[in-house]
Design a protein around this motif. Structure first.
Motif, PDB file in Angstrom:
ATOM      1  N   VAL A 140      42.049  47.166 -26.298  1.00 20.20           N
ATOM      2  CA  VAL A 140      41.323  45.678 -26.666  1.00 20.20           C
ATOM      3  C   VAL A 140      40.008  45.539 -25.821  1.00 20.20           C
ATOM      4  O   VAL A 140      39.679  46.351 -24.998  1.00 20.20           O
ATOM      5  CB  VAL A 140      42.152  44.584 -25.946  1.00 20.20           C
ATOM      6  CG1 VAL A 140      43.622  44.381 -26.852  1.00 20.20           C
ATOM      7  CG2 VAL A 140      42.454  44.376 -24.538  1.00 20.20           C
ATOM      8  N   LEU A 141      39.202  44.477 -26.165  1.00 23.78           N
ATOM      9  CA  LEU A 141      37.913  44.388 -25.663  1.00 23.78           C
ATOM     10  C   LEU A 141      37.872  42.548 -25.398  1.00 23.78           C
ATOM     11  O   LEU A 141      37.900  42.045 -26.428  1.00 23.78           O
ATOM     12  CB  LEU A 141      36.917  44.597 -26.726  1.00 23.78           C
ATOM     13  CG  LEU A 141      35.572  44.858 -26.279  1.00 23.78           C
ATOM     14  CD1 LEU A 141      35.293  45.655 -25.182  1.00 23.78           C
ATOM     15  CD2 LEU A 141      34.471  45.175 -27.221  1.00 23.78           C
ATOM     16  N   MET A 142      37.446  42.273 -24.330  1.00 20.87           N
ATOM     17  CA  MET A 142      37.207  40.893 -23.961  1.00 20.87           C
ATOM     18  C   MET A 142      35.792  40.416 -24.418  1.00 20.87           C
ATOM     19  O   MET A 142      34.819  41.283 -24.106  1.00 20.87           O
ATOM     20  CB  MET A 142      37.376  40.677 -22.585  1.00 20.87           C
ATOM     21  CG  MET A 142      37.099  39.329 -22.108  1.00 20.87           C
ATOM     22  SD  MET A 142      37.193  38.948 -20.421  1.00 20.87           S
ATOM     23  CE  MET A 142      38.921  39.299 -20.054  1.00 20.87           C
ATOM     24  N   LEU A 143      35.863  39.700 -25.175  1.00 20.07           N
ATOM     25  CA  LEU A 143      34.543  38.981 -25.722  1.00 20.07           C
ATOM     26  C   LEU A 143      34.230  37.425 -25.398  1.00 20.07           C
ATOM     27  O   LEU A 143      35.287  36.819 -25.510  1.00 20.07           O
ATOM     28  CB  LEU A 143      34.448  39.096 -27.055  1.00 20.07           C
ATOM     29  CG  LEU A 143      33.201  38.343 -27.874  1.00 20.07           C
ATOM     30  CD1 LEU A 143      31.902  39.326 -27.880  1.00 20.07           C
ATOM     31  CD2 LEU A 143      33.505  38.316 -29.274  1.00 20.07           C
ATOM     32  N   MET A 144      33.208  37.416 -24.739  1.00 17.69           N
ATOM     33  CA  MET A 144      32.803  36.036 -24.315  1.00 17.69           C
ATOM     34  C   MET A 144      31.891  35.192 -25.500  1.00 17.69           C
ATOM     35  O   MET A 144      30.765  35.629 -25.548  1.00 17.69           O
ATOM     36  CB  MET A 144      32.418  35.637 -23.126  1.00 17.69           C
ATOM     37  CG  MET A 144      32.897  36.330 -22.041  1.00 17.69           C
ATOM     38  SD  MET A 144      34.581  35.973 -21.699  1.00 17.69           S
ATOM     39  CE  MET A 144      34.517  34.041 -21.276  1.00 17.69           C
ATOM     40  N   ASP A 145      32.420  34.546 -26.487  1.00 14.70           N
ATOM     41  CA  ASP A 145      31.578  34.273 -27.470  1.00 14.70           C
ATOM     42  C   ASP A 145      31.284  32.738 -27.490  1.00 14.70           C
ATOM     43  O   ASP A 145      31.977  31.883 -27.553  1.00 14.70           O
ATOM     44  CB  ASP A 145      32.704  34.145 -28.659  1.00 14.70           C
ATOM     45  CG  ASP A 145      32.286  33.990 -30.256  1.00 14.70           C
ATOM     46  OD1 ASP A 145      30.924  33.714 -30.266  1.00 14.70           O
ATOM     47  OD2 ASP A 145      33.020  34.505 -31.204  1.00 14.70           O
ATOM     48  N   GLY A 146      30.089  32.714 -27.361  1.00 12.49           N
ATOM     49  CA  GLY A 146      29.333  31.406 -27.140  1.00 12.49           C
ATOM     50  C   GLY A 146      28.384  30.882 -28.145  1.00 12.49           C
ATOM     51  O   GLY A 146      27.916  31.882 -29.026  1.00 12.49           O
ATOM     52  N   PHE A 268      28.864  26.753 -20.801  1.00 11.10           N
ATOM     53  CA  PHE A 268      30.295  26.857 -20.311  1.00 11.10           C
ATOM     54  C   PHE A 268      31.201  26.226 -21.004  1.00 11.10           C
ATOM     55  O   PHE A 268      32.404  26.513 -21.252  1.00 11.10           O
ATOM     56  CB  PHE A 268      30.144  26.139 -18.676  1.00 11.10           C
ATOM     57  CG  PHE A 268      31.664  26.248 -18.118  1.00 11.10           C
ATOM     58  CD1 PHE A 268      32.091  27.267 -17.335  1.00 11.10           C
ATOM     59  CD2 PHE A 268      32.328  25.184 -17.831  1.00 11.10           C
ATOM     60  CE1 PHE A 268      33.448  27.353 -17.059  1.00 11.10           C
ATOM     61  CE2 PHE A 268      33.656  25.310 -17.420  1.00 11.10           C
ATOM     62  CZ  PHE A 268      34.088  26.337 -16.910  1.00 11.10           C
ATOM     63  N   GLU A 269      31.014  24.807 -21.649  1.00 10.42           N
ATOM     64  CA  GLU A 269      32.012  24.300 -22.240  1.00 10.42           C
ATOM     65  C   GLU A 269      32.461  24.946 -23.589  1.00 10.42           C
ATOM     66  O   GLU A 269      33.521  24.941 -24.090  1.00 10.42           O
ATOM     67  CB  GLU A 269      31.578  22.929 -22.522  1.00 10.42           C
ATOM     68  CG  GLU A 269      31.847  21.919 -21.460  1.00 10.42           C
ATOM     69  CD  GLU A 269      32.006  20.403 -21.776  1.00 10.42           C
ATOM     70  OE1 GLU A 269      32.652  19.714 -20.958  1.00 10.42           O
ATOM     71  OE2 GLU A 269      31.497  20.070 -22.806  1.00 10.42           O
ATOM     72  N   ARG A 270      31.298  25.638 -24.337  1.00 10.66           N
ATOM     73  CA  ARG A 270      31.560  25.996 -25.586  1.00 10.66           C
ATOM     74  C   ARG A 270      31.702  27.256 -25.515  1.00 10.66           C
ATOM     75  O   ARG A 270      31.854  28.087 -26.836  1.00 10.66           O
ATOM     76  CB  ARG A 270      30.512  25.490 -26.490  1.00 10.66           C
ATOM     77  CG  ARG A 270      30.523  23.918 -26.668  1.00 10.66           C
ATOM     78  CD  ARG A 270      29.450  23.568 -27.709  1.00 10.66           C
ATOM     79  NE  ARG A 270      28.179  23.904 -27.154  1.00 10.66           N
ATOM     80  CZ  ARG A 270      26.899  23.818 -27.845  1.00 10.66           C
ATOM     81  NH1 ARG A 270      27.070  23.509 -29.292  1.00 10.66           N
ATOM     82  NH2 ARG A 270      25.760  24.139 -27.480  1.00 10.66           N
ATOM     83  N   THR A 271      31.902  28.222 -24.705  1.00  2.00           N
ATOM     84  CA  THR A 271      31.990  29.669 -24.744  1.00  2.00           C
ATOM     85  C   THR A 271      33.415  30.092 -24.685  1.00  2.00           C
ATOM     86  O   THR A 271      34.180  29.398 -23.875  1.00  2.00           O
ATOM     87  CB  THR A 271      31.193  30.223 -23.560  1.00  2.00           C
ATOM     88  OG1 THR A 271      29.982  30.269 -23.385  1.00  2.00           O
ATOM     89  CG2 THR A 271      31.797  31.897 -23.616  1.00  2.00           C
ATOM     90  N   VAL A 272      33.749  30.748 -25.550  1.00  2.00           N
ATOM     91  CA  VAL A 272      35.505  31.134 -25.761  1.00  2.00           C
ATOM     92  C   VAL A 272      35.729  32.298 -25.530  1.00  2.00           C
ATOM     93  O   VAL A 272      35.071  33.526 -25.826  1.00  2.00           O
ATOM     94  CB  VAL A 272      35.906  30.697 -27.382  1.00  2.00           C
ATOM     95  CG1 VAL A 272      37.342  31.048 -27.566  1.00  2.00           C
ATOM     96  CG2 VAL A 272      35.289  29.258 -27.627  1.00  2.00           C
ATOM     97  N   ASN A 273      36.708  32.822 -24.755  1.00  2.00           N
ATOM     98  CA  ASN A 273      37.122  34.095 -24.576  1.00  2.00           C
ATOM     99  C   ASN A 273      38.082  34.622 -25.721  1.00  2.00           C
ATOM    100  O   ASN A 273      39.158  33.736 -25.985  1.00  2.00           O
ATOM    101  CB  ASN A 273      38.299  33.890 -23.240  1.00  2.00           C
ATOM    102  CG  ASN A 273      38.681  35.462 -22.561  1.00  2.00           C
ATOM    103  OD1 ASN A 273      38.474  36.332 -23.629  1.00  2.00           O
ATOM    104  ND2 ASN A 273      39.082  35.340 -21.464  1.00  2.00           N
TER     105      ASN A 273
END
Length: 321
Positions: A140-146, A268-273
């Motif tokens: 898997v790959l962790m993506l911080m999607d903002g 910060f608020e709208r970035t999704v892991n």
């Protein structure tokens, strides 16, 4: 949408309830909430949901509460984590995963857990990402999607001292292929990916480190042979200096803080892991349990709203493949 409640002593229960109260969220998904029965009973919205257990979930239809635990009052106090709560929050995650594996839910959204409390309860736990990878038997790959930038992580929760051993040509190539494949349905074309260097100034041609020359650049070349639109290695400070003018659809960072610091600083608020590579989409808000805010009514529901909507978006994109 399978939703694990997170640590019941943190803000997970209240931000989940607040997010699901919004009509625009309810229009996008049918929630199945895995959590603690007495905790969920505190929130009026969940009184309208059907009731199920992990064993009877297959017969549930519509919005559902899947009661995984019935914690004593002393073990579910806001801001006061307990060992029993540590064990319970882990079972919500595993119950949601099992529901996904059985085909009962199409996507997962996980409220914040406490790695410390789960570990104190005697359960080895490094994070959601690692548990999901092991449960589904995939890389898997962790993506911080903002809203301004998407940042994937080549390594997750590991010591900085271990990075030179963990970064390999093969691993980075596979991650770039995975990142390109998973984002293509979302952006509607092959995504343009920036690959960061590990060392200052991306190694300065080997003067400040050899990883860019011996590992990162060869991985980019291999990925490009597989039709991945990858570019780099690029110095991180230069790329993020102009966050509103980044000419890439995604960025692959080499380690945790290199990626998460700009992701959280920019929005910060709208970035999704997001966990890429799973057979079902999984998202999480980009914050922790926030014990100091639990029970005060001051916790923002925006991150949970964004995580739920992102999971629904990714699930639909997957169906269009």
């Amino acid at each position: 949408m399978g939703i694990s409640l997170g640590d019941v002593s943190g803000i997970g229960p209240e931000v989940t309830a607040a997010a699901l109260a919004l009509p625009r969220v309810r229009r996008e998904l049918v929630p199945v909430v895995f959590g603690d029965g007495p905790t969920l009973a505190r929130f009026p919205i969940f009184k309208k949901y059907a009731r199920a257990t992990p064993e009877t979930l297959s017969r549930a239809t519509g919005p559902t509460v899947c009661e995984v635990s019935t914690l004593a009052e002393k073990d579910r106090r806001p801001g006061k984590p307990s060992a029993a709560g540590g064990r319970a929050q882990y079972t919500y995650v595993t119950a949601a995963i099992e529901a996904a594996r059985a085909g009962h839910v199409d996507a997962l959204c996980t409220a914040p857990v406490s790695k410390e409390q789960i570990s104190r309860a005697g359960i080895p736990f490094m994070g959601h990402t690692e548990v999901l990878a092991e449960a589904f038997g995939v890389e898997v790959l962790m993506l911080m999607d903002g809203p301004r930038v998407r940042i994937a992580l080549a390594t997750n929760h590991v010591p900085v001292s271990a990075l030179p051993q963990l970064l390999t040509v093969e691993k980075l190539t596979e991650q770039l292929v995975l990142l390109s494949r998973e984002l293509k349905p979302v952006v509607g074309r092959r995504p343009r990916i920036a690959v960061l260097g590990l060392n200052p100034h991306a190694g300065e041609g080997g003067l400040l480190g050899r990883e860019e020359v011996e590992i990162i650049s060869p991985a980019i070349q291999q990925a490009r042979k597989a039709r991945v639109d990858a570019h780099g290695p690029i110095p991180a400070d230069g790329l993020f200096a102009r966050p509103d003018d980044i000419p890439y659809d995604a960025v692959l960072a080499m380690y945790h803080d290199q990626g998460l610091i700009p992701a959280k600083a920019l929005d910060f608020e709208r970035t999704v892991n997001v966990t890429l590579g799973l057979p079902v989409p999984r998202t999480s808000p980009d914050h922790g349990t926030a014990y100091s805010l639990a029970g005060t009514g001051k916790a923002s529901r925006v991150p949970m709203v964004e995580a739920l909507l992102k999971a629904a978006l990714l699930a639909r994109a997957r169906l269009r493949r």
